[in-house]
Motif scaffolding. Structure first.
Motif, PDB file in Angstrom:
ATOM      1  N   TRP A  44       3.799   2.627  -6.560  1.00 29.34           N
ATOM      2  CA  TRP A  44       3.149   3.361  -5.473  1.00 29.34           C
ATOM      3  C   TRP A  44       3.127   4.854  -5.763  1.00 29.34           C
ATOM      4  O   TRP A  44       2.109   5.498  -5.623  1.00 29.34           O
ATOM      5  CB  TRP A  44       3.852   3.088  -4.144  1.00 29.34           C
ATOM      6  N   SER A  65       7.122  -9.114  -3.391  1.00 27.39           N
ATOM      7  CA  SER A  65       7.110  -8.131  -2.305  1.00 27.39           C
ATOM      8  C   SER A  65       8.556  -7.782  -1.982  1.00 27.39           C
ATOM      9  O   SER A  65       9.461  -8.592  -2.202  1.00 27.39           O
ATOM     10  CB  SER A  65       6.429  -8.714  -1.058  1.00 27.39           C
ATOM     11  N   TYR A  67      11.464  -5.373   0.690  1.00 26.16           N
ATOM     12  CA  TYR A  67      11.780  -4.603   1.884  1.00 26.16           C
ATOM     13  C   TYR A  67      12.542  -3.345   1.498  1.00 26.16           C
ATOM     14  O   TYR A  67      13.345  -3.354   0.555  1.00 26.16           O
ATOM     15  CB  TYR A  67      12.661  -5.408   2.842  1.00 26.16           C
ATOM     16  N   TRP A  70      13.131   3.004   5.509  1.00 20.23           N
ATOM     17  CA  TRP A  70      12.372   4.254   5.432  1.00 20.23           C
ATOM     18  C   TRP A  70      13.190   5.356   6.091  1.00 20.23           C
ATOM     19  O   TRP A  70      13.400   5.348   7.295  1.00 20.23           O
ATOM     20  CB  TRP A  70      11.018   4.079   6.116  1.00 20.23           C
ATOM     21  N   VAL A  84      10.427  -1.314   6.126  1.00 20.40           N
ATOM     22  CA  VAL A  84       9.051  -1.418   5.657  1.00 20.40           C
ATOM     23  C   VAL A  84       8.971  -2.476   4.563  1.00 20.40           C
ATOM     24  O   VAL A  84       9.965  -2.796   3.918  1.00 20.40           O
ATOM     25  CB  VAL A  84       8.521  -0.057   5.134  1.00 20.40           C
ATOM     26  N   PHE A  86       6.683  -3.688   1.121  1.00 20.51           N
ATOM     27  CA  PHE A  86       5.711  -3.341   0.089  1.00 20.51           C
ATOM     28  C   PHE A  86       5.253  -4.655  -0.532  1.00 20.51           C
ATOM     29  O   PHE A  86       6.072  -5.419  -1.047  1.00 20.51           O
ATOM     30  CB  PHE A  86       6.344  -2.440  -0.976  1.00 20.51           C
ATOM     31  N   GLU A  92       1.463  -1.803   2.449  1.00 20.19           N
ATOM     32  CA  GLU A  92       2.777  -1.311   2.832  1.00 20.19           C
ATOM     33  C   GLU A  92       2.757  -1.086   4.342  1.00 20.19           C
ATOM     34  O   GLU A  92       1.850  -0.454   4.868  1.00 20.19           O
ATOM     35  CB  GLU A  92       3.149  -0.036   2.085  1.00 20.19           C
ATOM     36  N   HIS A  93       3.754  -1.674   5.002  1.00 19.58           N
ATOM     37  CA  HIS A  93       3.737  -1.701   6.468  1.00 19.58           C
ATOM     38  C   HIS A  93       5.143  -1.629   7.042  1.00 19.58           C
ATOM     39  O   HIS A  93       6.087  -2.169   6.455  1.00 19.58           O
ATOM     40  CB  HIS A  93       3.088  -2.998   6.972  1.00 19.58           C
ATOM     41  N   ILE A 171       3.009   8.112   4.192  1.00 24.76           N
ATOM     42  CA  ILE A 171       2.841   7.521   2.866  1.00 24.76           C
ATOM     43  C   ILE A 171       1.500   7.873   2.207  1.00 24.76           C
ATOM     44  O   ILE A 171       1.403   7.924   0.985  1.00 24.76           O
ATOM     45  CB  ILE A 171       3.058   5.991   2.899  1.00 24.76           C
TER      46      ILE A 171
END
Length: 176
Positions: A44, A65, A67, A70, A84, A86, A92-93, A171
């Motif tokens: 990223w 993926s 975790y 943040w 979050v 990825f 990314e959420h 981000i």
């Protein structure tokens, strides 16, 4: 036995549980990984501010993926930081408002699906639970007095409502 896996007591308790029952054996696709291992973040951004504010700690799916916590501020209780995800193919959420909320999502016992636009959980009604799901549900209740998330969409929506836009704004400048 007390494990010091991380500075987050909740994650230390989960690590003890995982060591007893096995990686991916209590929540489909999930497993604690090396706490703070930022090796996946350069996909990223390599910006030091980016990597300083994210603390990866777990595999979210068998596909890669993961975790991360943040660090939106410098609070001392890291368990209260937003969690979050990825996605291994992007996206990314914010998925939980803290570690305990993530634990409730893990009780749904299905991998999170991560797309560029959203993250979500889906489970077929006839799909069997992981081998140690019942033990995890009991562990979650015993240690935190929490039920599993019967409606993971509501948990995700609450996390997105509180932190989603702020995370997206934070981000955006870092993304390749």
């Amino acid at each position: 036995m007390h494990i010091t896996y991380s500075p987050v007591e909740e994650l230390n308790l989960l690590k003890e549980f995982q060591d007893k029952v096995g990686y991916e054996n209590f929540a489909r696709g999930f497993g604690l990984t090396e706490y703070g291992d930022i090796s996946g973040l350069p996909a990223w951004s390599e910006d030091p501010e980016f990597t300083r504010r994210l603390i990866p700690f777990a595999q979210a799916t068998a596909g890669g993926s993961f975790y991360a916590l943040w660090r939106l501020d410098d609070r001392e209780d890291l368990a209260t930081l937003p969690v979050v995800v990825f996605g291994d193919e992007g996206g990314e959420h914010v998925v939980a408002r803290g570690v305990r909320e993530l634990f409730q999502l893990l009780g749904f016992d299905e991998e999170i699906s991560v797309e560029h636009e959203k993250a979500y959980f889906y489970r077929d009604e006839d799909e069997p639970h992981t081998d140690c799901h019942d033990e995890y549900v009991a562990w979650l209740d015993q240690h935190f007095g929490l039920p599993v998330a019967e409606d993971p969409d509501a948990v995700l929506a609450a996390a997105q409502a509180e932190w989603g836009q702020r995370f997206a704004d934070w981000i955006r400048p870092f993304l390749h």
